[in-house]
Design a protein around this motif. Sequence first.
Motif, PDB file in Angstrom:
ATOM      1  N   GLY A 245       5.042  10.137   6.466  1.00 37.45           N
ATOM      2  CA  GLY A 245       4.368   8.841   6.586  1.00 37.45           C
ATOM      3  C   GLY A 245       4.918   7.991   7.711  1.00 37.45           C
ATOM      4  N   ASP A 246       5.144   6.714   7.422  1.00 34.70           N
ATOM      5  CA  ASP A 246       5.535   5.796   8.490  1.00 34.70           C
ATOM      6  C   ASP A 246       6.819   6.200   9.221  1.00 34.70           C
ATOM      7  N   PRO A 247       7.865   6.741   8.546  1.00 33.90           N
ATOM      8  CA  PRO A 247       9.057   7.071   9.341  1.00 33.90           C
ATOM      9  C   PRO A 247       8.782   8.132  10.404  1.00 33.90           C
ATOM     10  N   GLN A 248       8.014   9.150  10.020  1.00 30.48           N
ATOM     11  CA  GLN A 248       7.721  10.220  10.987  1.00 30.48           C
ATOM     12  C   GLN A 248       6.897   9.677  12.158  1.00 30.48           C
ATOM     13  N   HIS A 249       5.900   8.885  11.816  1.00 34.62           N
ATOM     14  CA  HIS A 249       5.022   8.295  12.820  1.00 34.62           C
ATOM     15  C   HIS A 249       5.813   7.375  13.761  1.00 34.62           C
ATOM     16  N   ARG A 250       6.641   6.524  13.166  1.00 32.05           N
ATOM     17  CA  ARG A 250       7.399   5.542  13.950  1.00 32.05           C
ATOM     18  C   ARG A 250       8.402   6.226  14.873  1.00 32.05           C
TER      19      ARG A 250
ATOM     20  N   ASP C  35       0.254   1.801  10.267  1.00 28.56           N
ATOM     21  CA  ASP C  35       0.687   3.159   9.947  1.00 28.56           C
ATOM     22  C   ASP C  35       2.081   3.482  10.458  1.00 28.56           C
ATOM     23  N   THR C  36       2.646   2.617  11.298  1.00 31.37           N
ATOM     24  CA  THR C  36       3.997   2.876  11.813  1.00 31.37           C
ATOM     25  C   THR C  36       5.007   1.851  11.292  1.00 31.37           C
ATOM     26  N   HIS C  37       4.547   0.808  10.645  1.00 30.30           N
ATOM     27  CA  HIS C  37       5.420  -0.268  10.193  1.00 30.30           C
ATOM     28  C   HIS C  37       5.929   0.039   8.781  1.00 30.30           C
ATOM     29  N   ALA C  38       7.241  -0.027   8.632  1.00 31.22           N
ATOM     30  CA  ALA C  38       7.848   0.343   7.343  1.00 31.22           C
ATOM     31  C   ALA C  38       7.315  -0.537   6.213  1.00 31.22           C
ATOM     32  N   MET C  39       7.188  -1.826   6.456  1.00 39.35           N
ATOM     33  CA  MET C  39       6.738  -2.703   5.385  1.00 39.35           C
ATOM     34  C   MET C  39       5.239  -2.559   5.141  1.00 39.35           C
ATOM     35  N   LEU C  40       4.461  -2.597   6.202  1.00 39.80           N
ATOM     36  CA  LEU C  40       3.002  -2.582   6.040  1.00 39.80           C
ATOM     37  C   LEU C  40       2.508  -1.284   5.420  1.00 39.80           C
ATOM     38  N   TRP C  41       3.054  -0.167   5.859  1.00 36.25           N
ATOM     39  CA  TRP C  41       2.579   1.108   5.315  1.00 36.25           C
ATOM     40  C   TRP C  41       2.914   1.249   3.839  1.00 36.25           C
ATOM     41  N   ASN C  44       1.535  -1.328  -0.420  1.00 33.23           N
ATOM     42  CA  ASN C  44       0.686  -1.074  -1.576  1.00 33.23           C
ATOM     43  C   ASN C  44       1.142   0.112  -2.409  1.00 33.23           C
ATOM     44  N   ARG C  45       2.202   0.706  -2.003  1.00 34.42           N
ATOM     45  CA  ARG C  45       2.561   1.965  -2.636  1.00 34.42           C
ATOM     46  C   ARG C  45       3.167   1.773  -4.021  1.00 34.42           C
ATOM     47  N   THR C  46       3.683   0.601  -4.278  1.00 31.93           N
ATOM     48  CA  THR C  46       4.357   0.404  -5.560  1.00 31.93           C
ATOM     49  C   THR C  46       3.389   0.411  -6.732  1.00 31.93           C
ATOM     50  N   ASP C  47       2.191  -0.120  -6.522  1.00 37.43           N
ATOM     51  CA  ASP C  47       1.270  -0.133  -7.659  1.00 37.43           C
ATOM     52  C   ASP C  47       0.436   1.144  -7.740  1.00 37.43           C
ATOM     53  N   SER C  48      -0.788   1.089  -7.254  1.00 37.68           N
ATOM     54  CA  SER C  48      -1.684   2.212  -7.530  1.00 37.68           C
ATOM     55  C   SER C  48      -1.634   3.317  -6.473  1.00 37.68           C
ATOM     56  N   ALA C  49      -0.661   3.237  -5.588  1.00 39.89           N
ATOM     57  CA  ALA C  49      -0.534   4.285  -4.568  1.00 39.89           C
ATOM     58  C   ALA C  49      -1.875   4.586  -3.907  1.00 39.89           C
ATOM     59  N   THR C  50      -2.496   3.565  -3.376  1.00 37.80           N
ATOM     60  CA  THR C  50      -3.801   3.786  -2.769  1.00 37.80           C
ATOM     61  C   THR C  50      -3.699   4.599  -1.487  1.00 37.80           C
ATOM     62  N   ARG C  51      -2.563   4.494  -0.845  1.00 33.41           N
ATOM     63  CA  ARG C  51      -2.436   5.277   0.377  1.00 33.41           C
ATOM     64  C   ARG C  51      -1.399   6.356   0.203  1.00 33.41           C
ATOM     65  N   ASN C  52      -1.792   7.585   0.369  1.00 34.48           N
ATOM     66  CA  ASN C  52      -0.836   8.673   0.345  1.00 34.48           C
ATOM     67  C   ASN C  52      -0.374   8.959   1.759  1.00 34.48           C
ATOM     68  N   ASP C  53       0.792   9.549   1.849  1.00 35.03           N
ATOM     69  CA  ASP C  53       1.338   9.804   3.173  1.00 35.03           C
ATOM     70  C   ASP C  53       0.426  10.660   4.035  1.00 35.03           C
ATOM     71  N   HIS C  54      -0.254  11.602   3.425  1.00 38.72           N
ATOM     72  CA  HIS C  54      -1.085  12.459   4.268  1.00 38.72           C
ATOM     73  C   HIS C  54      -2.274  11.717   4.849  1.00 38.72           C
ATOM     74  N   GLU C  55      -2.526  10.479   4.387  1.00 35.89           N
ATOM     75  CA  GLU C  55      -3.590   9.687   4.999  1.00 35.89           C
ATOM     76  C   GLU C  55      -3.121   8.892   6.207  1.00 35.89           C
ATOM     77  N   ASN C  56      -1.839   8.931   6.473  1.00 36.72           N
ATOM     78  CA  ASN C  56      -1.324   8.282   7.672  1.00 36.72           C
ATOM     79  C   ASN C  56      -1.993   8.909   8.893  1.00 36.72           C
ATOM     80  N   GLU C  57      -2.432   8.074   9.819  1.00 34.72           N
ATOM     81  CA  GLU C  57      -3.161   8.599  10.989  1.00 34.72           C
ATOM     82  C   GLU C  57      -2.339   9.630  11.762  1.00 34.72           C
ATOM     83  N   VAL C 124      -0.230   6.188  16.922  1.00 35.73           N
ATOM     84  CA  VAL C 124      -0.576   7.420  17.636  1.00 35.73           C
ATOM     85  C   VAL C 124      -1.914   7.298  18.365  1.00 35.73           C
ATOM     86  N   THR C 125      -2.851   6.507  17.825  1.00 39.14           N
ATOM     87  CA  THR C 125      -4.124   6.354  18.523  1.00 39.14           C
ATOM     88  C   THR C 125      -3.951   5.608  19.840  1.00 39.14           C
ATOM     89  N   SER C 126      -3.111   4.584  19.845  1.00 43.71           N
ATOM     90  CA  SER C 126      -2.880   3.887  21.120  1.00 43.71           C
ATOM     91  C   SER C 126      -2.126   4.786  22.097  1.00 43.71           C
TER      92      SER C 126
END
Lengths: 453, 453, 453
Positions: A245-250, C35-41, C44-57, C124-126
């Motif tokens: 996730g973010d650590p790898q990307h960053r 997707d690269t920021h430790a806090m932003l990524w 939301n992970r503490t509650d319903s884990a809406t974003r899984n790591d494999h969804e990181n761009e 990574v997109t930029s």
Amino acid sequence: MAESTNMRLRLPLLCIILEVILIILFGTLVEYNDDTHAMLWNENRTDSATRNDHENEFYYRYPSFQDVHVMIFVGFGFLMTFLQRYGFSSVGFNFLIAAFSLQWATLMQGFFHGLHHGKIHVGVTSMINADFCTGSVLISFGAVLGKTSPVQLLVMAIFEVTLFAVNEFILLSILGINDAGGSMTIHTFGAYFGLMVTRVLYRPNLDKSKHRNSSVYHSDLFAMIGTIYLWMFWPSFNSAITNYGDPQHRTAMNTYYSLAACTLATFAFSALVNPEGKLDMVHIQNAALAGGVAVGTAGEMMLTAFGAMIVGFLAGTISYHVCCCFIQDTCGIHNLHGMPGVLGAVVGAVTAALASPDVYGHGLQRVFADVETGKWNPQSRGGFQAISLAVTLGMALFGGLITGFILKLPIYGAPPDTHCFEDGLYWEVPGEEEGHQELYEVATSNEVEKLSS
Amino acid sequence: MAESTNMRLRLPLLCIILEVILIILFGTLVEYNDDTHAMLWNENRTDSATRNDHENEFYYRYPSFQDVHVMIFVGFGFLMTFLQRYGFSSVGFNFLIAAFSLQWATLMQGFFHGLHHGKIHVGVTSMINADFCTGSVLISFGAVLGKTSPVQLLVMAIFEVTLFAVNEFILLSILGINDAGGSMTIHTFGAYFGLMVTRVLYRPNLDKSKHRNSSVYHSDLFAMIGTIYLWMFWPSFNSAITNYGDPQHRTAMNTYYSLAACTLATFAFSALVNPEGKLDMVHIQNAALAGGVAVGTAGEMMLTAFGAMIVGFLAGTISYHVCCCFIQDTCGIHNLHGMPGVLGAVVGAVTAALASPDVYGHGLQRVFADVETGKWNPQSRGGFQAISLAVTLGMALFGGLITGFILKLPIYGAPPDTHCFEDGLYWEVPGEEEGHQELYEVATSNEVEKLSS
Amino acid sequence: MAESTNMRLRLPLLCIILEVILIILFGTLVEYNDDTHAMLWNENRTDSATRNDHENEFYYRYPSFQDVHVMIFVGFGFLMTFLQRYGFSSVGFNFLIAAFSLQWATLMQGFFHGLHHGKIHVGVTSMINADFCTGSVLISFGAVLGKTSPVQLLVMAIFEVTLFAVNEFILLSILGINDAGGSMTIHTFGAYFGLMVTRVLYRPNLDKSKHRNSSVYHSDLFAMIGTIYLWMFWPSFNSAITNYGDPQHRTAMNTYYSLAACTLATFAFSALVNPEGKLDMVHIQNAALAGGVAVGTAGEMMLTAFGAMIVGFLAGTISYHVCCCFIQDTCGIHNLHGMPGVLGAVVGAVTAALASPDVYGHGLQRVFADVETGKWNPQSRGGFQAISLAVTLGMALFGGLITGFILKLPIYGAPPDTHCFEDGLYWEVPGEEEGHQELYEVATSNEVEKLSS
């Protein structure tokens, strides 16, 4: 009177004995891990399908692994082809000692990093770690390039891999520090180990081979293949074993910016230090890479692109201002790996000391694993990072000293002072001139014209 | 009196006709598959989003595809540049016949491997399979390298791709065997097809060109680029079309260890067979790769790293002890692909015969697809694997025989015995000597010094 | 009297000033994205884990990024090494201006493509977009290769990157068109910008250097490394920033088939236009790539493999029938990027005009983003694509004109007419001849034999 450099018995015997030992140890100790084992990976799939295939570590790590693999075999191998008549040995011995080291490293690292009921578990992560350890050996190879026999190199690899695993164990498991890209474990260790070895093997009469200790036009182009591959894939190197996730990307992104900034510094100083303002290809081959080394520790932290560029620029700059040529460092690994590795350790210590939940949020524990255990404290963390540098330097210099003396024994078929940097000693070397001349003649000959008319 | 080697009409006509036929057939027969078609991929997304983008086969297969692609175009292309004056043809003809073969293979494989309502469905998996088939053609190219015109090579590719698809159909669809990395379908088939072709095209007076049938210093370095890329990416090759998850992961890892063990054997035997104990670059270029070929069938099975290393070590060893030079095998494909391919088939048969639910658990049916149908039986499975080897050898030798006689017709502009291994026949070849000499003069000339002062 | 070409102060000063400015601007303006920021990524992970790591761009884009990165640094760099004595400059200056351009492009593109509360977000997109913009500069570099100093090249990059970002903003954000692979934004823009610059810098006496303005045998082999890498990774280039899922998959596949068809056309016409039917390596190096350029816009659309092959075949064909040599286009970028880019724009306009929900289903809005907003209309869409081509040509030619005149100032240390295409002006160039001769002598000398006996 020089000893014989004939490899006919020594090299085959050593290779076969080593490989047989490796095979026996792998048979006894190594098992598939959960992600590579047919039964273990699939055991929970029948019920609630808790693990989907895309969660296999293969898909997170394999592209990075391949990039690292390219750096080890093409990057390091071709970087060292800059010597005019040592291309076969550079690529070939690189190939040989890397193929050995990655097997030996799998065992040593597996042994120290936690056995599972007495077994070593392997998968793509252990493959990356083995390649990393191999990288450290290849850094040391750069220091002794041209002055050692393949048998010496294999013996060096046996000791260096072992000590690398011990040092890595102390740093990562005992001191619990971060070093995903290996500023300390790989670069600092590899560089100072190699520098100590080459110091012990010092040859007072090496100038007898100095006419071969330089590049020619085409050899520098081959070396640029190595340089560019190392440069391009360094973001993959530093990010290969960080958390998903973010650590790898960053990490990949920080490394990318550090390298770009470093490259501008490199060109600036290469022109500046030359009396006629001309660029030096060999300088650039080395210094442009220092930016990757220097963010090896801090790359996964919230260094920011800004911070990464400053570090890269500094790394490119210091790479021109220190030289260890007096100890016969063939590839200038002190500039490429040694100094930037130390810089990377310092940057890592500072960045770790500045880490806080304000910046990292819930991401803190994904970078600093001990947050979860409650033992985390940024200042002491910074301190541990600094201690790790000292441990690494100590291990590398002491290990290099011992290994150097072992390699000094006159039983390995080392090249004499008059024939260093010379492929012809260990390789069947075909000529060059003849071929071209004839080529040119035939290509323009009437006969060819007639045939194709 | 030799026939004209002029390509001005023959080559353009053949290329254009072939491409026009390909375009027409693609227009008639080829469709996007479910994962590449805008409508089909998105049709279920409006309701329950059953398919997420990360489940598109692209993300499982594309990194492997790119590695395979590099092996085909850089790996094979540069491996064959070892000849001193045949670099343009090696890379260039490799490029041409690969670009043709992958299109033709898409059609042939699609035709045999299951049409969907009369249409061939394409996506990244078909691209990998087409590259695999192309690899087989390039193996055969290695046997006839230097002795054939580009027109002959294209004609050979037409027949070989077709027969490859038939053989693959018999093995995978009728006999239902496993061969993910193509020990049989790709390597054994390509090698024995090529060896038979070169046997039929035997030139009794080839020694008139023997002074060009060897390497020079720089050509060997270029060839090492090819070797190293093949070596590094072989784990991707063998794992590219296995099932997702543990089989793909395991295959890559088994291949990695097989290659590492093979490399140590290669260096050992290269030094041992040389009277002066010197390493031979051309030996190493070929033998180090045998380890990848030899685990092409068994790599996805529970071979273990231990088993893979034994296989790799054996493959590197046998690669030195057999030679088919007497049938004018330019690149030594018998050593690199033929023998190791047969070894791989045998290892695959044994490993399949030993497979059991005790070892594979629920993963068994992911490796052996017929487990699910209840027809599975490890011993008969082992038998079918062995039968497949016989079928492949038969198809390859018979196909090579027919193709060889077709290629013997004096209409393709083949090179005369006196001008084999010579780029100048089919390429505009610039000189070499002139440039360098002037370069050196200018670079050190006073004028340049003055300009930059 | 020529001006001094000494780079001792000019180049270091420019590099250091530029890098310091870049660092300051990055420090002020650039932030990690979600997707690269430790806090932003992780927020939301503490509650319903809406974003899984494999969804990181990262996991969708990074393998493509690395392929693009290889194209920029190895592909472009080595493609231009075909000149006999300009290899250091080709690879080296390519390296320098790419390292600068990707940093400057991050800022310019971020500034135009949407600031987030005054900040530029990077990930990574930029990084891919910055590499794309860099590609455009390297295309222009191909036109002026050998006739410019590194200082001129950096100044050109400053202006070109800026205008590239403006043009890209007009096309993608204002006109809202599609151009994932950059037929217009990258290739057409880069080519006509570069052609105008080289026209303004026209040197009437360039024939004084014409003996160096050609290839030698080995330099063509190095150039083939660049060609082949560009060719292989073009599918990744065109698909790198398309939407996830079917568009990315489809783009890669269309590009693959276009390139294959183009290659056959290339070999056909290379033999046909030569009086003796001989293939020309430099032709092939350029024309074989035109197929990738020509599907840069339409590649993500439902072009089909059939359509892609027609486009590729046409691209390979027209690449032989137009020449802009009269304006001193060193690398023939008009053939490789200019014409095929225009063709790609036209194909894109037609394909967009033919798009309909009947073909794309729910996938329509994933290719044409404005479908969702209800403003979508295939015909007007086709029209906008066509307008975009005109805008791009206008921007490129006007920008190139201005930049050309700026580069004409006699302050950059440009090479004199007598020393174009010459590494020795800006590089410390080691000799070539000496080394080899000695190599050959030593390798066969008795002394070596004795040592190893």
